[in-house]
Write an enzyme that holds these catalytic residues in place. Structure first.
Site, PDB file in Angstrom:
ATOM      1  NE  ARG A   1      -2.231  -1.115   3.552  1.00 58.80           N
ATOM      2  CZ  ARG A   1      -1.819  -0.443   4.580  1.00 58.80           C
ATOM      3  NH1 ARG A   1      -1.926   1.141   4.398  1.00 58.80           N
ATOM      4  NH2 ARG A   1      -1.227  -0.769   5.486  1.00 58.80           N
TER       5      ARG A   1
ATOM      6  CE1 TYR B   1       0.764  -6.153  -1.687  1.00 57.33           C
ATOM      7  CE2 TYR B   1      -0.583  -3.988  -1.019  1.00 57.33           C
ATOM      8  CZ  TYR B   1       0.129  -5.285  -0.546  1.00 57.33           C
ATOM      9  OH  TYR B   1       0.189  -5.846   0.771  1.00 57.33           O
TER      10      TYR B   1
ATOM     11  CE  LYS C   1      -5.883  -3.470   5.220  1.00 59.97           C
ATOM     12  NZ  LYS C   1      -5.893  -4.272   6.774  1.00 59.97           N
TER      13      LYS C   1
ATOM     14  CG  HIS D   1      -6.932  -2.246  11.088  1.00 64.33           C
ATOM     15  ND1 HIS D   1      -5.568  -2.052  11.260  1.00 64.33           N
ATOM     16  CD2 HIS D   1      -6.799  -3.379   9.963  1.00 64.33           C
ATOM     17  CE1 HIS D   1      -4.970  -2.668  10.600  1.00 64.33           C
ATOM     18  NE2 HIS D   1      -5.608  -3.725   9.930  1.00 64.33           N
TER      19      HIS D   1
ATOM     20  CB  SER E   1       2.074  -3.330  11.098  1.00 64.99           C
ATOM     21  OG  SER E   1       2.799  -4.279  10.228  1.00 64.99           O
TER      22      SER E   1
ATOM     23  CB  CYS F   1       1.143  -6.056  17.183  1.00 66.17           C
ATOM     24  SG  CYS F   1       2.010  -4.361  17.437  1.00 66.17           S
TER      25      CYS F   1
ATOM     26  CG  ASP G   1      -7.138  -6.898   8.043  1.00 65.99           C
ATOM     27  OD1 ASP G   1      -6.261  -6.329   9.243  1.00 65.99           O
ATOM     28  OD2 ASP G   1      -7.237  -6.262   7.086  1.00 65.99           O
TER      29      ASP G   1
ATOM     30  NE  ARG H   1       0.541  -8.132   2.970  1.00 66.42           N
ATOM     31  CZ  ARG H   1      -0.137  -7.728   3.824  1.00 66.42           C
ATOM     32  NH1 ARG H   1      -1.358  -8.258   4.361  1.00 66.42           N
ATOM     33  NH2 ARG H   1       0.118  -6.348   4.349  1.00 66.42           N
TER      34      ARG H   1
END
Length: 665
Positions: free
Chosen positions: A123, A273, A282, A302, A325, A327, A350, A446
């Site tokens: 992103r 992407y 998103k 989120h 991110s 975590c 997510d 990914r």
């Protein structure tokens, strides 16, 4: 290999002389389902719009108008209306394989590998905009001319100019795919329908995994139903003016991701992407979704959603959790508990859409249909259920290849069989685990896999009414000062805790710098509207006496000792913290007060099976005064500079209360 593109196959092999042209394709390279397409390809008689798959006349009137309008703008050679069928998917996978965009991963069932242009791997937040008439509707006005960290705004006039520079004729020579999709189960009162137009077959196959697409969505939409307009182009019309890297069409120099909430529209250009091109994720589910939630009285967050059950008592609770991110969000969503009497089930990893029902109970759905997870770090040790999920029907992007026909990324070194060679995502054949200066897989590589394949998916994960939420958890990567777990004092304090979230940045970690970044609600890149209004929206739910407000907690799995080692084992042992959360939901007396919140009393956390001599629980639960004085000052500075006059008074009140408790006033 000569350059090939989606339309080369459509035009040269299938559609030049109608559906009978399929007979000229070697049958040995087609699957059974693709062969069936011979009798199902529709060619509309010569007209301004040539439809090669589907029936334009059967689209709802508003959808057809949207498609025709943008076909005239983007000038595709052909149109393909997606029906979501398995036979359609097999044809598109075949096309992508022929065009060199996908490669079969032979070790697994129906798995594929894409390697992108190295300039199109993530992103791009700095080129992602919200366009509203008033700037204040999108972002607060920072103080002292500071750069706004809470979103990017562009005026409608400037946005029109930017889009008009890009989209006219952008699909020339290509096929425009029409993807009817829904975020959330088809027909759920939570769900939102979108129509994405794209010139990328890779996007279609990925959207098929991440959302529900096809005819069933159009039936749910009906003739007059509302939908989000989603326009996407890779930005490389044919014939090409330059060579492609990895056969991957994109135009990074012209990349833009635009959200136009006043038109209920999303436009993305120049990237293939996922986060930039899969516009249901998103873009709709968080940025535009948060705006819709603000207008309609619900929340788009989120957050992961999981169920946790005590098999001894039969008691089951659902929680949501927001982590920045790196975590452990996906790992927690698919946790394998180390306590034998606990069972965790996954609803989503997510995104959560949440609203209070007629009885005042907060309920949540996972609007997605798949997992778009970061591959590096995922292993049978860290996340065995994710590894099982991705063994079939998965699209991998920018991971490495193994010589046994599989895939590889950092974190799988211990699972690498002797003699297996690795080819990196950049094509290096001589990669080895000692090649630390050049990773095997891109750090943001990914896997895109159907959620239904996860072995611990909750039975109610597609319940159209959602699952009932008993607790909300915030968290971040904090090496010092922040307790393993604390409960906030009330809803208002909980909203403040989400607003003041901070975490060690992944980029900083790569440079070994101790940079702690503000990431409120783990939503910093995804706010669709003014953060001050967002906070007020959260606070407003306490105004209804009917609402049964869930308890709010904060966790930190990442505290380190003086030698830099993690003090808490993490992963499956995090279930011990969830067990305590479950008991706190029932108001059991197992907590003690600290300046920052309520932490477990000594002995109240179930540590059975752990070597307690290796755990410094006193430090793990401590709240050092000097650290929290600095924390308070950092939060003051952030709120003052970034949120400024838009900060709700209730949030400032909570900050002053925290300061008073820390200083002992």
């Amino acid at each position: 290999m000569p350059e090939r593109h989606e339309n080369d196959f459509y035009d040269d092999q299938l559609f030049k002389v109608g559906s009978s042209q399929m007979d000229s394709v070697d049958p040995s390279i087609l699957t059974d389902s693709a062969r069936v397409l011979r009798s199902n390809i529709l060619l509309v008689p010569k007209s301004s719009i040539r439809v090669i798959y589907g029936d334009l006349a059967k689209l709802p009137k508003k959808v057809r108008h949207y498609v025709e309008e943008h076909a005239r703008l983007c000038k595709p050679e052909t149109i393909h209306i997606c029906d979501g069928s398995e036979r359609e998917n097999e044809l598109l996978l075949y096309v992508l394989q022929r065009d060199g965009i996908l490669k079969r991963v032979s070790k697994f069932e129906n798995c594929w590998l894409a390697k992108t242009d190295p300039a199109d791997v993530a992103r791009v937040e700095r080129l992602t905009y919200i366009s509203t008439t008033l700037q204040r509707d999108t972002v607060p006005t920072p103080k002292h001319s500071a750069r706004c960290q809470l979103g990017n705004w562009m005026s409608p006039e400037d946005m029109d100019q930017e889009l008009n520079m890009r989209f006219p004729n952008c699909m020339r020579g290509r096929t425009m795919f029409v993807i009817p999709f829904t975020m959330g189960p088809v027909g759920s009162p939570f769900s939102k329908i979108g129509i994405q137009l794209t010139d990328s077959a890779y996007v279609v196959t990925s959207m098929r995994i991440m959302t529900r697409i096809g005819d069933s969505v159009l039936q749910a939409l009906g003739d007059d139903g509302p939908f989000v307009k989603c326009l996407h182009s890779v930005g490389r019309p044919l014939p090409l003016t330059g060579k492609l890297n990895n056969n991957w069409p994109c135009d990074p120099k012209m990349l833009i991701v635009a959200h136009l909430p006043e038109k209920n529209e999303i436009c993305s250009f120049g990237s293939s992407y996922g986060g930039n091109a899969l516009l249901g994720k998103k873009c709709l589910a968080l940025r535009l979704g948060s705006i819709l939630g603000y207008r309609e009285g619900w929340l788009a967050e989120h957050m992961l959603i999981l169920g946790i059950e005590n098999t001894k008592t039969g008691e089951k609770r659902y929680v949501v959790a927001a982590f920045p991110s790196a975590c452990g969000k996906t790992n927690m969503a698919m946790m394998k508990p180390t306590l034998p009497h606990l069972k965790v089930t996954c609803v989503g990893d997510d995104i959560a859409w949440m609203r209070f029902d007629q009885q005042g109970r907060l309920r949540a759905i996972n609007p997605e249909n798949g997992f778009f997870g970061v591959a590096p770090g995922t292993s049978h040790r860290t996340n065995p259920y994710a590894m099982e999920t991705i063994e079939k029907n998965t699209i991998f992007t920018n991971v490495a290849e193994s010589s046994d026909g599989g895939v590889f990324w950092e974190g799988l070194e211990e699972e690498l069989a002797p003699g297996i060679k690795i080819k990196s995502w950049l094509g290096d054949d001589d990669w080895s685990p000692e090649s630390r200066d050049r990773p095997a897989a891109h750090p943001n590589s990914r896997f895109c896999a159907p959620a239904c394949q996860c072995p611990i998916m909750d039975p109610a994960w597609e319940d159209p009414e959602g699952v009932p939420i008993d607790a909300i958890i915030f968290g971040g990567r904090r090496p010092i000062g922040v307790p393993l777990i604390y409960e906030t004092f009330n809803w208002e304090h909980g909203v403040f805790t989400g607003a003041s979230m901070r975490s060690e940045s992944t980029a900083a970690a790569e440079h070994k710098a101790k940079l702690i970044m503000h990431d409120p609600f783990a939503m910093r890149p995804f706010f669709g509207y003014n953060f001050g209004d967002y906070l007020q929206h959260w606070l407003s739910f306490q105004d209804s006496t009917k609402n049964q407000l869930p308890k709010i907690f904060h966790v930190n799995w990442f505290r380190k000792d003086k030698n830099g080692k993690f003090m808490w084992p993490g992963f499956g042992d995090n279930c011990r913290v969830l067990d305590w959360v479950m008991r706190r939901v029932k108001d059991e007396s197992v907590a003690q007060r600290t300046p920052v919140g309520l932490v477990p009393k000594p002995g109240s956390l179930d540590l059975s099976g752990l070597d307690e001599t290796q755990l410094d629980m006193e430090t793990l639960m401590s709240t050092p005064t000097e650290f929290w004085e600095n924390e308070v000052n950092a939060i003051y500075k952030y709120f003052d500079e970034q949120v400024n006059d838009d900060l709700p008074q209730a949030i400032m009140k909570q900050l002053k209360l925290l300061e008073s408790r820390v200083l002992g006033h």
